[in-house]
Write an enzyme that holds these catalytic residues in place. Structure first.
Site, short mmCIF file in Angstrom:
data_model
loop_
_atom_site.label_atom_id
_atom_site.label_comp_id
_atom_site.label_asym_id
_atom_site.label_seq_id
_atom_site.Cartn_x
_atom_site.Cartn_y
_atom_site.Cartn_z
N HIS A 100 0.83 -1.21 0.00
CA HIS A 100 0.00 0.00 0.00
C HIS A 100 0.87 1.25 0.00
CE1 HIS A 100 -4.00 1.80 1.69
NE2 HIS A 100 -3.41 2.64 0.88
N HIS A 142 3.06 14.16 0.82
CA HIS A 142 2.44 15.43 0.40
C HIS A 142 3.47 16.52 0.63
CE1 HIS A 142 -1.76 14.04 0.00
NE2 HIS A 142 -1.52 13.27 1.05
N ASN A 178 -4.36 6.67 -7.39
CA ASN A 178 -4.89 8.04 -7.29
C ASN A 178 -3.81 9.07 -7.57
OD1 ASN A 178 -3.64 7.26 -4.84
ND2 ASN A 178 -4.80 8.75 -3.65
N HIS A 228 -11.00 1.27 -0.04
CA HIS A 228 -10.99 2.32 1.00
C HIS A 228 -12.45 2.42 1.42
CE1 HIS A 228 -9.49 6.29 2.68
NE2 HIS A 228 -10.78 6.27 2.97
N HIS A 246 1.58 5.18 -2.18
CA HIS A 246 1.11 6.19 -3.15
C HIS A 246 2.36 6.93 -3.65
CE1 HIS A 246 -3.21 6.03 -1.81
NE2 HIS A 246 -2.65 5.66 -0.67
N PHE A 247 2.86 6.56 -4.83
CA PHE A 247 4.10 7.18 -5.31
C PHE A 247 3.88 8.39 -6.22
CE2 PHE A 247 7.01 3.21 -4.57
CZ PHE A 247 7.08 3.53 -3.23
N ARG A 248 2.61 8.81 -6.41
CA ARG A 248 2.31 10.10 -7.06
C ARG A 248 2.89 10.22 -8.46
NH1 ARG A 248 -1.12 10.41 -3.07
NH2 ARG A 248 -0.39 11.28 -1.12
N HIS A 262 -6.57 -0.65 5.25
CA HIS A 262 -6.40 0.18 6.46
C HIS A 262 -7.59 0.14 7.42
CE1 HIS A 262 -8.43 2.95 3.81
NE2 HIS A 262 -7.34 3.43 3.24
N ASP A 296 0.67 2.55 3.69
CA ASP A 296 -0.13 3.64 3.11
C ASP A 296 0.74 4.88 2.92
OD1 ASP A 296 -2.19 5.15 2.09
OD2 ASP A 296 -3.47 5.03 3.85
O1 DOR Z 1 -4.49 9.48 4.26
C1 DOR Z 1 -4.61 9.05 3.13
N1 DOR Z 1 -3.83 9.49 2.13
N2 DOR Z 1 -5.52 8.12 2.89
C2 DOR Z 1 -5.83 7.74 1.65
O2 DOR Z 1 -6.74 6.97 1.47
C3 DOR Z 1 -5.13 8.31 0.48
C4 DOR Z 1 -3.81 8.85 0.87
C5 DOR Z 1 -3.21 9.75 -0.17
O3 DOR Z 1 -3.17 9.36 -1.35
O4 DOR Z 1 -2.78 10.84 0.17
#
Ligand code: DOR
Length: 451
Positions: A62, A310, A96, A181, A64-66, A235, A306
């Site tokens: 899990h 950011h 996402n 989710h 998120h490598f953007r 999660h 997860d």
């Molecule tokens: O806190 C979170 N950040 N929960 C998520 O489901 C997505 C993730 C994100 O992509 O920033």
């Protein structure tokens, strides 16, 4: 003379599926060729694992490598380098991104981009929308696709499938386990008006409350039962959901996050402010204790990070406008090893939650256990090493971690990917050599080179 091994890992305590044994592992052509090889066996290279534990290559299912997205926050290159440095050999990356991975063209781009730039192996989630249902059957069996991901409650980005009819359509679109989710979008919207911009960040857990999470999971499992489509609840953050999911083990598997096992309210919000904000939220201690009980009794299948980087500016906006999500792909192994050192779980259970578990839940082929014929992926750890998680050690360009400055006992000292030592004592070695992982049920072509 016997054919030499490419690599022998000798002298370590090896975490096998059937127990921990002191034995030497022979590797040939990227796979585990033999267990219990004699000290005299010829080998092109040797890894001295004396005093260390050898785990199957740990998987963070899990992240998120953007990518595509904002490269100043994270990319596949930086995220996978962080993974390797932190003792992870395979990651499953969420859809996402900007734009999201929701059609064949974008998935094809990401497959190529991952193969060109990843330092560890990768599985790719495909995002479900209300309009791509017809394509999901083919997308879920594309090369390297680990699962369809559904945001049934809104989080970062605009992927959202919240209503029962659309959820049911998604479930009827294919066969493999779908990852959710599962916060209830309607309750989230309803309760938003109860809170004001600038309220304390700890209010996050009041807005996205226990009921919001529970309603989401109950609804998804009801639809999963109706359609016969297995569900992986990502999660899981409440004691109530853990109990509920345990009554549906024929269709439900469960992920718990390292943050929900390590941080709680109000402590985390007091220490980290908006940097503690994530979805679903960090909650009061009873949920953390329930999560550990569920780790102990087998209700949890997978522990993931997860990892959700950011920019600092977005994290520092007032709640609830601040970005939700915490980084973690590089710190999950040290933090979980610290829990091992504290006696909260065994190394065997850690291997189950971060290697065998993800393999079983997602149908990952030839990874997740130390056994002959499997990929020679290993996470070599020093269970006794006491180290500080130094900010300078972190790879992610976003530049922050909720665990920066924390002292842990237990550290990943080497990462071995398909027989290559790709990290040793914190140094990432060689070049990017990550591949797309293989999954049962995906297109035949991806298996052709595996003979
Ligand atoms: O806190 C979170 N950040 N929960 C998520 O489901 C997505 C993730 C994100 O992509 O920033």
């Amino acid at each position: 003379m016997a054919e030499p091994f490419d690599l022998v890992l000798g002298g370590g305590q090896v975490v096998l599926p059937w127990g921990v044994e002191a034995l030497d592992i022979g590797v040939r052509e990227g796979r585990i060729a033999a267990l219990g090889v004699p000290a005299s066996a010829p080998a092109a290279a040797r890894f001295d694992a004396r005093g260390l534990a050898v785990l199957p290559g740990l998987i963070d299912a899990h992240v998120h490598f953007r990518d595509p997205g904002d490269a100043s926050v994270e990319t596949i290159a930086t995220g996978t380098r962080g993974a390797i440095r932190g003792g992870i050999t395979t990651v499953f990356d969420m859809p996402n991104t900007t734009p999201p991975i929701t059609d064949a063209a974008r998935l094809a781009w990401k497959q190529r981009h991952a193969e060109a730039t990843a330092w560890c192996d990768m599985g790719l989630y495909v995002g479900a929308t209300k309009t791509n249902v017809a394509a999901l059957g083919a997308l879920e069996s594309a090369r390297g696709a680990c699962a369809v991901k559904v945001f049934a409650g809104s989080s970062t980005g605009d992927l959202l499938v919240e209503d029962d009819l659309s959820l049911e359509r998604v479930m009827r679109s294919g066969r493999r386990r779908v990852a959710y989710h599962s916060e209830d979008e309607y309750r989230l919207r309803e309760r938003r008006a109860l809170f004001a911009e600038g309220d304390p960040p700890a209010r996050h857990a009041a807005w996205r409350d226990v009921e919001t999470a529970f309603l989401g999971t109950r609804r998804i499992l009801a639809l999963a039962r109706k359609t016969g489509r297995p569900a992986h609840i990502l999660h899981v953050s409440t004691a109530e959901e853990l109990d509920y999911a345990a009554r549906h083990r024929d269709i439900a598997t469960v992920e718990v996050l390292v943050n929900h096992l390590t941080q709680w309210a109000p402590d985390a919000y007091e220490r980290l402010g908006t940097y503690a904000v994530m979805n679903p939220p960090l909650r009061e201690r009873r949920h953390l204790e329930a999560a550990w009980a569920a780790v102990a009794d087998g209700r949890v299948d997978v522990v993931g990070s997860d990892h959700a980087p950011h920019p600092r500016a977005a994290k520092e906006r007032p709640w609830p406008s601040c970005a939700a999500g915490l980084t973690g792909v590089q710190t999950i192994v040290p933090v979980m090893l610290d829990h091992v050192a504290a006696g909260r779980l065994s190394l065997s259970r850690l291997a189950d939650l971060m290697a065998a578990g993800p393999a079983r839940v997602y149908g990952l082929a030839a990874k997740g256990r130390i056994a002959v014929g499997y990929d020679a992926d290993f996470t070599v750890v020093d269970p006794a090493a006491r180290r500080v998680i130094e900010p300078g050690w972190l790879v992610s360009p976003c530049g922050w971690s909720p665990f920066a400055g924390t002292t842990v006992t237990g550290w990943p000292v080497a990462t071995i990917l398909r027989g290559q030592v790709v990290m040793r004592e914190g140094e990432v070695l060689g070049a990017a050599s990550g591949r797309l992982a293989r999954f049962w049920g995906e297109s035949v072509e991806h298996y052709a080179d595996f003979a």
